[in-house]
Design a protein around this motif. Structure first.
Motif, PDB file in Angstrom:
ATOM      1  N   GLN A  17     -70.853  -2.793 -33.096  1.00  0.00           N
ATOM      2  CA  GLN A  17     -70.496  -2.255 -34.412  1.00  0.00           C
ATOM      3  C   GLN A  17     -71.665  -2.348 -35.385  1.00  0.00           C
ATOM      4  O   GLN A  17     -71.872  -1.465 -36.225  1.00  0.00           O
ATOM      5  CB  GLN A  17     -69.289  -3.007 -34.974  1.00  0.00           C
ATOM      6  N   VAL A  18     -72.453  -3.410 -35.277  1.00  0.00           N
ATOM      7  CA  VAL A  18     -73.632  -3.565 -36.125  1.00  0.00           C
ATOM      8  C   VAL A  18     -74.634  -2.459 -35.816  1.00  0.00           C
ATOM      9  O   VAL A  18     -75.202  -1.838 -36.733  1.00  0.00           O
ATOM     10  CB  VAL A  18     -74.271  -4.949 -35.910  1.00  0.00           C
ATOM     11  N   VAL A  19     -74.868  -2.204 -34.547  1.00  0.00           N
ATOM     12  CA  VAL A  19     -75.803  -1.149 -34.155  1.00  0.00           C
ATOM     13  C   VAL A  19     -75.345   0.202 -34.707  1.00  0.00           C
ATOM     14  O   VAL A  19     -76.143   0.984 -35.237  1.00  0.00           O
ATOM     15  CB  VAL A  19     -75.946  -1.104 -32.616  1.00  0.00           C
ATOM     16  N   ARG A  20     -74.060   0.474 -34.607  1.00  0.00           N
ATOM     17  CA  ARG A  20     -73.525   1.746 -35.112  1.00  0.00           C
ATOM     18  C   ARG A  20     -73.723   1.856 -36.628  1.00  0.00           C
ATOM     19  O   ARG A  20     -74.128   2.906 -37.138  1.00  0.00           O
ATOM     20  CB  ARG A  20     -72.044   1.862 -34.760  1.00  0.00           C
ATOM     21  N   ALA A  21     -73.465   0.768 -37.348  1.00  0.00           N
ATOM     22  CA  ALA A  21     -73.618   0.781 -38.810  1.00  0.00           C
ATOM     23  C   ALA A  21     -75.071   0.972 -39.220  1.00  0.00           C
ATOM     24  O   ALA A  21     -75.376   1.703 -40.174  1.00  0.00           O
ATOM     25  CB  ALA A  21     -73.071  -0.516 -39.404  1.00  0.00           C
ATOM     26  N   LEU A  22     -75.986   0.328 -38.504  1.00  0.00           N
ATOM     27  CA  LEU A  22     -77.405   0.460 -38.823  1.00  0.00           C
ATOM     28  C   LEU A  22     -77.907   1.866 -38.498  1.00  0.00           C
ATOM     29  O   LEU A  22     -78.727   2.426 -39.230  1.00  0.00           O
ATOM     30  CB  LEU A  22     -78.209  -0.578 -38.043  1.00  0.00           C
ATOM     31  N   ALA A  23     -77.404   2.429 -37.404  1.00  0.00           N
ATOM     32  CA  ALA A  23     -77.815   3.781 -37.029  1.00  0.00           C
ATOM     33  C   ALA A  23     -77.413   4.785 -38.099  1.00  0.00           C
ATOM     34  O   ALA A  23     -78.170   5.706 -38.438  1.00  0.00           O
ATOM     35  CB  ALA A  23     -77.215   4.162 -35.681  1.00  0.00           C
ATOM     36  N   LYS A  24     -76.210   4.612 -38.649  1.00  0.00           N
ATOM     37  CA  LYS A  24     -75.743   5.523 -39.695  1.00  0.00           C
ATOM     38  C   LYS A  24     -76.591   5.430 -40.950  1.00  0.00           C
ATOM     39  O   LYS A  24     -76.644   6.377 -41.740  1.00  0.00           O
ATOM     40  CB  LYS A  24     -74.279   5.233 -40.017  1.00  0.00           C
ATOM     41  N   ARG A  25     -77.238   4.277 -41.151  1.00  0.00           N
ATOM     42  CA  ARG A  25     -78.110   4.106 -42.323  1.00  0.00           C
ATOM     43  C   ARG A  25     -79.544   4.530 -42.048  1.00  0.00           C
ATOM     44  O   ARG A  25     -80.418   4.342 -42.881  1.00  0.00           O
ATOM     45  CB  ARG A  25     -78.076   2.658 -42.786  1.00  0.00           C
ATOM     46  N   GLY A  26     -79.796   5.060 -40.853  1.00  0.00           N
ATOM     47  CA  GLY A  26     -81.109   5.617 -40.557  1.00  0.00           C
ATOM     48  C   GLY A  26     -82.110   4.674 -39.923  1.00  0.00           C
ATOM     49  O   GLY A  26     -83.273   5.043 -39.740  1.00  0.00           O
ATOM     50  N   TRP A  27     -81.696   3.473 -39.566  1.00  0.00           N
ATOM     51  CA  TRP A  27     -82.615   2.547 -38.911  1.00  0.00           C
ATOM     52  C   TRP A  27     -82.946   3.021 -37.498  1.00  0.00           C
ATOM     53  O   TRP A  27     -82.111   3.615 -36.816  1.00  0.00           O
ATOM     54  CB  TRP A  27     -81.992   1.157 -38.803  1.00  0.00           C
ATOM     55  N   ARG A  28     -84.158   2.735 -37.073  1.00  0.00           N
ATOM     56  CA  ARG A  28     -84.480   2.812 -35.646  1.00  0.00           C
ATOM     57  C   ARG A  28     -84.140   1.441 -35.082  1.00  0.00           C
ATOM     58  O   ARG A  28     -84.474   0.418 -35.678  1.00  0.00           O
ATOM     59  CB  ARG A  28     -85.952   3.147 -35.436  1.00  0.00           C
ATOM     60  N   ILE A  29     -83.496   1.401 -33.943  1.00  0.00           N
ATOM     61  CA  ILE A  29     -82.921   0.149 -33.458  1.00  0.00           C
ATOM     62  C   ILE A  29     -83.376  -0.166 -32.039  1.00  0.00           C
ATOM     63  O   ILE A  29     -83.353   0.700 -31.155  1.00  0.00           O
ATOM     64  CB  ILE A  29     -81.374   0.228 -33.485  1.00  0.00           C
ATOM     65  N   ARG A  30     -83.753  -1.411 -31.865  1.00  0.00           N
ATOM     66  CA  ARG A  30     -84.063  -1.934 -30.528  1.00  0.00           C
ATOM     67  C   ARG A  30     -83.001  -2.993 -30.211  1.00  0.00           C
ATOM     68  O   ARG A  30     -82.947  -4.030 -30.872  1.00  0.00           O
ATOM     69  CB  ARG A  30     -85.465  -2.542 -30.483  1.00  0.00           C
ATOM     70  N   VAL A  31     -82.164  -2.705 -29.249  1.00  0.00           N
ATOM     71  CA  VAL A  31     -81.088  -3.624 -28.869  1.00  0.00           C
ATOM     72  C   VAL A  31     -81.622  -4.560 -27.786  1.00  0.00           C
ATOM     73  O   VAL A  31     -81.938  -4.123 -26.675  1.00  0.00           O
ATOM     74  CB  VAL A  31     -79.853  -2.865 -28.354  1.00  0.00           C
ATOM     75  N   ALA A  32     -81.744  -5.841 -28.130  1.00  0.00           N
ATOM     76  CA  ALA A  32     -82.306  -6.822 -27.199  1.00  0.00           C
ATOM     77  C   ALA A  32     -81.173  -7.558 -26.494  1.00  0.00           C
ATOM     78  O   ALA A  32     -80.391  -8.269 -27.135  1.00  0.00           O
ATOM     79  CB  ALA A  32     -83.195  -7.811 -27.954  1.00  0.00           C
ATOM     80  N   VAL A  33     -81.094  -7.385 -25.174  1.00  0.00           N
ATOM     81  CA  VAL A  33     -79.995  -7.962 -24.389  1.00  0.00           C
ATOM     82  C   VAL A  33     -80.536  -8.559 -23.092  1.00  0.00           C
ATOM     83  O   VAL A  33     -81.605  -8.186 -22.621  1.00  0.00           O
ATOM     84  CB  VAL A  33     -78.921  -6.898 -24.060  1.00  0.00           C
TER      85      VAL A  33
END
Length: 319
Positions: A17-33
């Motif tokens: 949900q955090v990734v989805r919220a950040l994406a909607k705000r225009g962030w480029r995201i690197r999901v570290a897992v």
């Protein structure tokens, strides 16, 4: 790389949900897992090329540093509700948080969000709460301007609270009221927690602050069990269970090779109310209107009703 945020633990219940919220705000995201092969669907939460997946284990400093290369912000969501193997409270909540914060500092990361929990207290008798507090301290020692978020019990479609007790109600004639069911909670919707992460990253004035996140209403443990039964249409006896007996059962459950229904440490946490203190800012200060549990949990607890999504038709059918 500007506007790149690395989210550790980004494929979990809160993380997605955090990734989805950040994406909607225009962030480029690197999901570290830890296991990128299990997180490929995360890319679907944003535009093409907006979300990338990186392998990182918070117990491996080199992998953490690689995941933070070029990032301007970092969100640490790594945590466990019970210990198992190498996934221990000390290893993840404290040492892992310190490793991420140290790497973020060295990489010049400008913004940092640490996900903690209400009840975090270095003097707590519950190891979960104690290590959450120690993790906060480790991060703030290295990054004084880090933002700390302390949510109450987080609910949503894949939560580990309402789903756990609804599943228990399906097979058990009773639900336990640990400690008599008097412990108070202020459950917060996972989507609101995600919006809080996005909001604090968007506002430089949030730096260095601690936010306590709770929903719009306070419930006792008994009231939450009654809510589970009302939403699932199940009639079960609510059985008071004294703390000593619950703790003993939790110790036994913790020895099982499968996910325990409850642990002794979780029983210990139930001795303390899980509501905001009122002395720290919360969702309202971030411009977020909290979502009620009643308005949401029926949308996923329906699967525990007789007939599932067709429960209404089943109820109307002749015997």
């Amino acid at each position: 790389m500007q506007n790149l945020v690395t989210v550790f633990g980004g494929s979990g219940f809160v993380g997605s949900q955090v990734v989805r919220a950040l994406a909607k705000r225009g962030w480029r995201i690197r999901v570290a897992v830890r296991q990128p092969n299990l997180a490929y669907e995360m890319r679907l939460n944003g535009d093409v090329g907006q979300i990338d997946i990186a392998q990182a284990n918070v117990r491996n400093e080199a992998s953490v540093r690689r995941a933070l290369e070029g990032a301007s912000a970092c969100v640490n969501l790594v945590g466990v509700l019970y210990e198992g193997g190498r996934q221990g409270f000390q290893a993840l909540h404290v040492m892992g948080a310190r490793t991420i914060a140290a790497a973020a500092r060295d990489e010049g990361v400008q913004q940092f969000v640490q996900m903690s929990a209400l009840g975090a207290d270095p003097a707590s008798t519950a190891k979960y709460a104690r290590t959450k507090a120690e993790g906060e301290a480790a991060v703030r020692e290295l990054l004084p301007r880090a933002v700390v978020l302390r949510p109450s019990v987080v609910f949503g479609p894949e939560d580990d609270f309402f789903n756990r007790f609804a599943a228990m109600a399906q097979i058990s004639p009773a639900l336990p009221l640990i400690g008599g069911g008097h412990t108070r909670f202020q459950p917060v919707f996972v989507g609101d927690v995600a919006q809080a992460v996005a909001a604090v990253l968007a506002d430089p004035d949030c730096a260095g602050r601690t936010y306590e996140l709770g929903g719009p209403a306070v419930y006792t443990f008994r009231q939450l069990m009654e809510l589970v039964l009302a939403e699932t249409g199940l009639r079960r006896f609510l059985a008071p269970l004294p703390f000593p007996i619950a703790g003993m059962l939790g110790k036994i459950a913790g020895l099982l090779p499968v996910k325990p229904p409850i642990t002794a440490d979780q029983v210990e946490m139930l001795r303390t109310d899980n509501v905001p203190s009122g002395q720290a800012p919360g969702l309202a200060d971030l411009g977020i209107t909290p979502t009620s549990a009643e308005s949401m949990i029926g949308s996923y607890l329906y699967r525990y009703r007789r007939g599932g999504q067709f429960a209404d038709q089943v109820a109307r059918a002749p015997a």
